[in-house]
Write a protein that holds these residues in place. Sequence first.
Motif, short mmCIF file in Angstrom:
data_model
loop_
_atom_site.label_atom_id
_atom_site.label_comp_id
_atom_site.label_asym_id
_atom_site.label_seq_id
_atom_site.Cartn_x
_atom_site.Cartn_y
_atom_site.Cartn_z
N GLN A 20 -8.64 -4.89 -25.53
CA GLN A 20 -8.28 -5.47 -26.82
C GLN A 20 -9.13 -4.90 -27.94
N SER A 21 -10.39 -4.64 -27.65
CA SER A 21 -11.28 -4.06 -28.65
C SER A 21 -10.83 -2.66 -29.05
N MET A 22 -10.38 -1.86 -28.10
CA MET A 22 -9.90 -0.52 -28.41
C MET A 22 -8.63 -0.59 -29.26
N GLY A 23 -7.76 -1.53 -28.97
CA GLY A 23 -6.54 -1.70 -29.77
C GLY A 23 -6.86 -2.14 -31.19
N ALA A 24 -7.81 -3.06 -31.34
CA ALA A 24 -8.21 -3.52 -32.67
C ALA A 24 -8.85 -2.39 -33.46
N LYS A 25 -9.64 -1.56 -32.80
CA LYS A 25 -10.29 -0.45 -33.51
C LYS A 25 -9.25 0.57 -33.97
N ALA A 26 -8.25 0.85 -33.16
CA ALA A 26 -7.20 1.79 -33.54
C ALA A 26 -6.43 1.26 -34.75
N ARG A 27 -6.13 -0.03 -34.76
CA ARG A 27 -5.42 -0.61 -35.90
C ARG A 27 -6.30 -0.61 -37.15
N ALA A 28 -7.58 -0.87 -36.98
CA ALA A 28 -8.51 -0.86 -38.12
C ALA A 28 -8.63 0.55 -38.70
N ARG A 29 -8.68 1.54 -37.86
CA ARG A 29 -8.76 2.93 -38.35
C ARG A 29 -7.51 3.30 -39.13
N ARG A 30 -6.35 2.91 -38.62
CA ARG A 30 -5.10 3.17 -39.31
C ARG A 30 -5.09 2.46 -40.68
N ALA A 31 -5.59 1.23 -40.73
CA ALA A 31 -5.65 0.50 -42.00
C ALA A 31 -6.61 1.17 -42.98
N ALA A 32 -7.73 1.70 -42.49
CA ALA A 32 -8.68 2.40 -43.36
C ALA A 32 -8.05 3.65 -43.93
N LEU A 33 -7.35 4.41 -43.11
CA LEU A 33 -6.67 5.61 -43.59
C LEU A 33 -5.62 5.27 -44.64
N GLU A 34 -4.85 4.21 -44.41
CA GLU A 34 -3.82 3.80 -45.36
C GLU A 34 -4.43 3.32 -46.67
N ALA A 35 -5.54 2.57 -46.60
CA ALA A 35 -6.20 2.09 -47.81
C ALA A 35 -6.77 3.26 -48.62
N CYS A 36 -7.34 4.23 -47.95
CA CYS A 36 -7.87 5.41 -48.65
C CYS A 36 -6.74 6.21 -49.28
N GLU A 37 -5.65 6.35 -48.57
CA GLU A 37 -4.51 7.09 -49.12
C GLU A 37 -3.93 6.37 -50.34
#
Length: 101
Positions: A20-37
């Motif tokens: 679950q931690s790996m899944g949460a980190k992958a979603r958080a990374r995607r959200a960071a990329l989208e926020a930066c974009e």
Amino acid sequence: MFEFFPWLLGLAVLALLWWQSMGAKARARRAALEACEAAEVSFIDELAFKGIRLGRDERGQICLKRRYGFEFYRRGDRRYAGEIEMHAERLAHVQLDPYPI
């Protein structure tokens, strides 16, 4: 035979938390990329794990709250910090530090 059952159960719980931690980190990374974009800034580093705690989500249910940090830049001369908070595996909040436009 049954003396191994508590150990196996404990390992299964740890494996589930790790998954679950790996899944949460992958979603958080995607959200960071989208926020930066969306802010038209460049994402620099991978996510850094900042902390985990028990808490309640917006519906009042108990969940694990995870915080991740990342860095971004606008023009390449200075780094700025960002932070993401996840409630279980759902995105709760993305924050970018102030930066020049």
